[in-house]
Write an enzyme that holds these catalytic residues in place. Structure first.
Site, PDB file in Angstrom:
ATOM      1  N   CYS A   1      39.765  42.394  28.805  1.00  0.00           N
ATOM      2  CA  CYS A   1      38.305  42.333  28.922  1.00  0.00           C
ATOM      3  C   CYS A   1      37.613  41.600  27.770  1.00  0.00           C
ATOM      4  O   CYS A   1      36.519  41.071  27.944  1.00  0.00           O
ATOM      5  CB  CYS A   1      37.742  43.743  29.063  1.00  0.00           C
ATOM      6  SG  CYS A   1      38.316  44.553  30.566  1.00  0.00           S
TER       7      CYS A   1
ATOM      8  N   CYS B   1      36.416  54.024  28.839  1.00  0.00           N
ATOM      9  CA  CYS B   1      37.193  53.279  29.827  1.00  0.00           C
ATOM     10  C   CYS B   1      38.383  54.090  30.326  1.00  0.00           C
ATOM     11  O   CYS B   1      39.253  54.484  29.541  1.00  0.00           O
ATOM     12  CB  CYS B   1      37.681  51.962  29.236  1.00  0.00           C
ATOM     13  SG  CYS B   1      38.666  51.050  30.433  1.00  0.00           S
TER      14      CYS B   1
HETATM   15 FE1  SRM Z   1      36.899  44.186  32.293  1.00  0.00          FE
HETATM   16  C1  SRM Z   1      38.211  46.591  34.274  1.00  0.00           C
HETATM   17  C2  SRM Z   1      34.999  46.418  30.722  1.00  0.00           C
HETATM   18  C3  SRM Z   1      35.140  41.645  30.965  1.00  0.00           C
HETATM   19  C4  SRM Z   1      39.433  42.014  33.104  1.00  0.00           C
HETATM   20  N1  SRM Z   1      36.598  46.156  32.524  1.00  0.00           N
HETATM   21  C5  SRM Z   1      37.205  46.970  33.423  1.00  0.00           C
HETATM   22  C6  SRM Z   1      36.568  48.367  33.404  1.00  0.00           C
HETATM   23  C7  SRM Z   1      35.470  48.390  34.412  1.00  0.00           C
HETATM   24  C8  SRM Z   1      37.547  49.540  33.594  1.00  0.00           C
HETATM   25  C9  SRM Z   1      37.746  50.068  34.993  1.00  0.00           C
HETATM   26  O1  SRM Z   1      38.024  49.304  35.926  1.00  0.00           O
HETATM   27  O2  SRM Z   1      37.672  51.290  35.127  1.00  0.00           O
HETATM   28  C10 SRM Z   1      36.037  48.384  31.953  1.00  0.00           C
HETATM   29  C11 SRM Z   1      34.862  49.314  31.671  1.00  0.00           C
HETATM   30  C12 SRM Z   1      34.936  49.827  30.262  1.00  0.00           C
HETATM   31  C13 SRM Z   1      33.725  50.519  29.798  1.00  0.00           C
HETATM   32  O3  SRM Z   1      33.821  51.722  29.476  1.00  0.00           O
HETATM   33  O4  SRM Z   1      32.671  49.918  29.702  1.00  0.00           O
HETATM   34  C14 SRM Z   1      35.836  46.905  31.705  1.00  0.00           C
HETATM   35  N2  SRM Z   1      35.285  44.062  31.167  1.00  0.00           N
HETATM   36  C15 SRM Z   1      34.691  45.097  30.519  1.00  0.00           C
HETATM   37  C16 SRM Z   1      33.644  44.616  29.525  1.00  0.00           C
HETATM   38  C17 SRM Z   1      32.468  45.554  29.386  1.00  0.00           C
HETATM   39  C18 SRM Z   1      34.328  44.397  28.171  1.00  0.00           C
HETATM   40  C19 SRM Z   1      33.454  44.036  27.019  1.00  0.00           C
HETATM   41  O5  SRM Z   1      33.926  44.253  25.903  1.00  0.00           O
HETATM   42  O6  SRM Z   1      32.368  43.517  27.148  1.00  0.00           O
HETATM   43  C20 SRM Z   1      33.338  43.240  30.147  1.00  0.00           C
HETATM   44  C21 SRM Z   1      32.272  43.305  31.193  1.00  0.00           C
HETATM   45  C22 SRM Z   1      31.984  41.945  31.737  1.00  0.00           C
HETATM   46  C23 SRM Z   1      30.859  41.925  32.721  1.00  0.00           C
HETATM   47  O7  SRM Z   1      29.740  42.136  32.278  1.00  0.00           O
HETATM   48  O8  SRM Z   1      31.109  41.671  33.895  1.00  0.00           O
HETATM   49  C24 SRM Z   1      34.668  42.920  30.813  1.00  0.00           C
HETATM   50  N3  SRM Z   1      37.176  42.163  32.148  1.00  0.00           N
HETATM   51  C25 SRM Z   1      36.382  41.304  31.451  1.00  0.00           C
HETATM   52  C26 SRM Z   1      37.043  40.057  31.259  1.00  0.00           C
HETATM   53  C27 SRM Z   1      36.487  38.874  30.469  1.00  0.00           C
HETATM   54  C28 SRM Z   1      35.664  37.948  31.317  1.00  0.00           C
HETATM   55  O9  SRM Z   1      35.408  38.212  32.484  1.00  0.00           O
HETATM   56  O10 SRM Z   1      35.253  36.924  30.783  1.00  0.00           O
HETATM   57  C29 SRM Z   1      38.292  40.168  31.853  1.00  0.00           C
HETATM   58  C30 SRM Z   1      39.415  39.117  31.816  1.00  0.00           C
HETATM   59  C31 SRM Z   1      39.154  37.940  32.667  1.00  0.00           C
HETATM   60  C32 SRM Z   1      39.654  38.156  34.050  1.00  0.00           C
HETATM   61  O11 SRM Z   1      38.962  38.774  34.846  1.00  0.00           O
HETATM   62  O12 SRM Z   1      40.788  37.742  34.344  1.00  0.00           O
HETATM   63  C33 SRM Z   1      38.358  41.499  32.423  1.00  0.00           C
HETATM   64  N4  SRM Z   1      38.514  44.266  33.533  1.00  0.00           N
HETATM   65  C34 SRM Z   1      39.455  43.285  33.655  1.00  0.00           C
HETATM   66  C35 SRM Z   1      40.520  43.792  34.488  1.00  0.00           C
HETATM   67  C36 SRM Z   1      41.811  43.017  34.895  1.00  0.00           C
HETATM   68  C37 SRM Z   1      41.566  42.114  36.040  1.00  0.00           C
HETATM   69  C38 SRM Z   1      42.822  41.452  36.518  1.00  0.00           C
HETATM   70  O13 SRM Z   1      42.722  40.421  37.153  1.00  0.00           O
HETATM   71  O14 SRM Z   1      43.912  41.966  36.297  1.00  0.00           O
HETATM   72  C39 SRM Z   1      40.174  45.122  34.831  1.00  0.00           C
HETATM   73  C40 SRM Z   1      40.982  46.089  35.697  1.00  0.00           C
HETATM   74  C41 SRM Z   1      40.862  45.810  37.146  1.00  0.00           C
HETATM   75  O15 SRM Z   1      40.065  45.002  37.604  1.00  0.00           O
HETATM   76  O16 SRM Z   1      41.622  46.431  37.868  1.00  0.00           O
HETATM   77  C42 SRM Z   1      38.908  45.385  34.196  1.00  0.00           C
HETATM   78 FE1  SF4 Z   2      39.266  49.125  29.426  1.00  0.00          FE
HETATM   79 FE2  SF4 Z   2      39.129  46.481  29.746  1.00  0.00          FE
HETATM   80 FE3  SF4 Z   2      39.506  47.484  27.366  1.00  0.00          FE
HETATM   81 FE4  SF4 Z   2      41.437  47.671  29.179  1.00  0.00          FE
HETATM   82  S1  SF4 Z   2      40.684  45.802  28.271  1.00  0.00           S
HETATM   83  S2  SF4 Z   2      40.764  49.241  27.745  1.00  0.00           S
HETATM   84  S3  SF4 Z   2      40.192  47.877  31.055  1.00  0.00           S
HETATM   85  S4  SF4 Z   2      37.701  47.780  28.641  1.00  0.00           S
END
Ligand code: SRM
Ligand code: SF4
Length: 563
Positions: free
Chosen positions: A482, A439
């Site tokens: 996340c 990430c």
């Molecule tokens: Fe997430 C960004 C992984 C669920 C809030 N998330 C990312 C990125 C893509 C990093 C990036 O933008 O470069 C991460 C990739 C990491 C990797 O190496 O795989 C990442 N998010 C994940 C996953 C894989 C975490 C996990 O342990 O499973 C989840 C994938 C879900 C899916 O299949 O779609 C994941 N992310 C979530 C959740 C939980 C949920 O949706 O239930 C959240 C919090 C809920 C929300 O959206 O408010 C979440 N991810 C974020 C955010 C912050 C969004 C915000 O509103 O501030 C980012 C950063 C962004 O969007 O700028 C982000």
């Molecule tokens: Fe990356 Fe999401 Fe974990 Fe932050 S919370 S380190 S964006 S995977």
């Protein structure tokens, strides 16, 4: 919104990228042909997200590559859309093969129920997506400023009612898909130099949404999807076994930035009740209201939660009702008691077996002493049932006969996984995001660190007799949230290498956020603090009192957390 005297604020650069992309084509086709780099242009990097692809680099190798004057070790992560986390055995086996042949030989089950594969080199993207297409899988809308994977419990066969709700969740997911042809054109069809022409995108328009958008369906008493963390949540209201409709909640979202009070996790507000046949219209009304009023000038303030806080929940409800063409009825009272998956073997309403396996942080990999990936491949190769992924990063196999149950048990035994579900209540309720090394936003470790933290805390739990108590713990490498850490009784959020914030006091059932109680602490300090609380909890807790509630009652959480 700007008043007439104020100059309009500048739109974010992402808005121009979307606007000029000819419906998400950009120059992705050209970027793919460029063999001088393993990466793609920054603008294309924003657009590929809409196609379910993230450009990443191996952060463990950054320093070494810099010293060698090499570009970063670029590769891609793909997120495969799976509404309700459901796929066939053949599709699972396709993921297994692709992860081995073009990925890093692991499969990651995410907190929203898709698969992720990491480590895919640019040149392998098209052939990989073509193979996914043949297996009827895609990654359209798995990321980007668009509606994401719609969440629903992985076991719709739990009852006829669950099956009915699953069908509704699938319809919403389909209703909100983009209609453009860019994905097929770039990844599947004949290679075109510049891609085709833009088409109308009736729901999203040329610039899609200001930010990501998320939907989840929950059936009480289980809140496995963390429904109040979703931009739009539907909570099933059931009377005498009959589905009356859904409570509708809006404005959930967890992302925040350290030290920026204007960003915060927020639980959704319940704004009323709708019937099953109103769901698609309602979802469209919420999505288009956010499309038209969401903040496109600041991506840190662009989620629906901020639109609602800026304009007021009553304004938003009214806007949604006007767009939907009907009024919401009064919300019903709901009661959630759990978030945990149904681990182990369960009989479904169709008489078949449903089996759920605990998978630490959703990572399916073979290690020297644990052949989880091989075991799951053999289970899929038995050819019976289908696969489900849960919001807690676990995997289930559904639709199994008694004979298949025996065969699966034998495979698990053969690979030393017979006891895989015999874990403490803490581990069974643990989540961690991937963080380092994939990430790009990670500030600290998460998935690689949580096993050790759990080992340490489990020693104390066993010592004080709390090993079977369900206590939720979630860890992330940065404050983006996340693994939904702000809804865990123990939330651990990365701040810097080796430094974390500790959050306590959420309600176990996901209806109250936790609060930050320590900042910039090491894992050793954190373990010490939490161990002390476990000891106190074991000694002083009231009958049936959950750990998060105990922390609030005993003043371990700075201000009273909102109920
Ligand atoms: Fe997430 C960004 C992984 C669920 C809030 N998330 C990312 C990125 C893509 C990093 C990036 O933008 O470069 C991460 C990739 C990491 C990797 O190496 O795989 C990442 N998010 C994940 C996953 C894989 C975490 C996990 O342990 O499973 C989840 C994938 C879900 C899916 O299949 O779609 C994941 N992310 C979530 C959740 C939980 C949920 O949706 O239930 C959240 C919090 C809920 C929300 O959206 O408010 C979440 N991810 C974020 C955010 C912050 C969004 C915000 O509103 O501030 C980012 C950063 C962004 O969007 O700028 C982000
Ligand atoms: Fe990356 Fe999401 Fe974990 Fe932050 S919370 S380190 S964006 S995977």
């Amino acid at each position: 919104m700007t008043s007439e005297s104020e100059a309009p604020k500048k739109l974010t650069s992402n808005e121009a990228i979307k606007e000029n992309s000819r419906n998400l084509r950009g120059t992705i086709a050209e970027s793919l042909r460029d063999t001088s780099t393993g990466g793609i242009s920054a603008d294309d990097g924003q657009l590929t997200k809409f196609h379910g692809l993230y450009l990443q680099d191996d952060r463990d190798l950054r320093k070494e590559r810099r010293l060698q004057k090499l570009e970063k070790a670029f590769s891609f992560m793909i997120r495969v859309r799976l509404p309700g986390g459901r796929c066939t055995l053949a599709q699972y086996l396709t993921m297994d093969e692709l992860s081995r042949e073009v990925g890093n030989d692991t499969i990651r089950l995410t907190t929203r129920q898709p698969f992720q594969l990491h480590g895919i080199l640019k040149g392998n993207l098209r052939p990989m997506i073509q193979r996914m297409d043949k297996a009827l899988m895609d990654s359209i809308g798995a990321c980007g400023d668009i509606n994401r994977n719609v969440m629903f419990t992985p076991n719709p066969e739990k009852s006829g009612l669950h099956t009915e709700i699953y069908e509704l969740s699938k319809k919403v997911s389909e209703h909100l898909l983009p209609t453009g042809k860019a994905y097929h054109e770039i990844w599947i069809g004949d290679e075109k130099v510049a891609g085709g022409e833009a088409e109308e995108e009736p729901l999203y328009g040329k610039t899609y949404l200001p930010r990501k958008f998320k939907i989840g369906f929950a059936v009480p008493p289980s809140n496995d999807v963390d429904v109040y963390s979703q931009d739009l949540g539907f909570v099933a209201i059931v009377e005498e076994g009959r589905l009356l409709g859904f409570n509708v909640s809006v404005g959930g979202g967890l992302g925040m930035s350290h030290g920026r009070a204007e960003t915060y996790p927020r639980l959704a507000d319940t704004i009323g009740f709708c019937t099953a046949d109103q769901i698609n219209q309602l979802a469209e009304a919420v999505v288009t209201a956010q499309r038209d009023y969401g903040d496109r000038t600041n991506r840190r303030h662009a989620r629906l939660k901020y639109t609602i806080d800026d304009r007021g929940i009553e304004w938003f409800k009214n806007e949604v009702e006007t767009r939907a063409g009907f009024k919401l009825a009064e919300a019903h009272t709901v009661k959630f008691t759990t978030i945990e998956d149904d681990y182990g073997w369960r009989r479904s309403s169709d008489g078949k077996w449903f089996f759920t396996l605990f998978i630490q942080s959703g990572r399916i990999a073979d290690t020297a002493d644990r052949k989880l990936k091989t075991a799951l491949r053999e289970i899929a190769q038995l050819g019976e049932g289908n696969i489900r992924l849960s919001p807690s990063q676990n995997l289930s196999v559904a639709g199994l006969s008694d004979e298949a149950k025996v065969s699966i048990e034998a495979i698990l035994e053969k690979y030393g996984l017979g006891e895989a579900n015999k874990q403490t209540g803490l581990r069974l309720n643990s989540l961690a995001c991937p963080a380092l090394p994939t990430c790009g936003l990670a500030l600290a470790e998460s998935e690689r660190e949580i096993p050790d933290i759990l080992d340490q805390l489990e020693k104390v739990l066993k010592e004080v007799g709390l090993e079977n108590d369900a206590i939720s713990i979630r860890m992330t490498g940065c404050p983006n949230g996340c693994a939904r850490p702000y809804l865990a009784e123990i939330g651990i959020v990365g701040r810097a290498p080796g430094k974390y914030s500790l959050f306590l006091g959420a309600k176990y059932n996901g209806t109250r956020l936790n609060r930050e109680v320590a900042t910039g602490v090491t894992t050793v300090e954190m373990i010490e603090q939490v161990s002390g609380l476990f000891r106190e909890y074991a000694a002083d807790r009231q009958e049936g009192e959950e750990f998060g509630d105990f922390c609030v009652r005993n003043g371990h959480v700075p201000e009273p957390a909102k109920a």
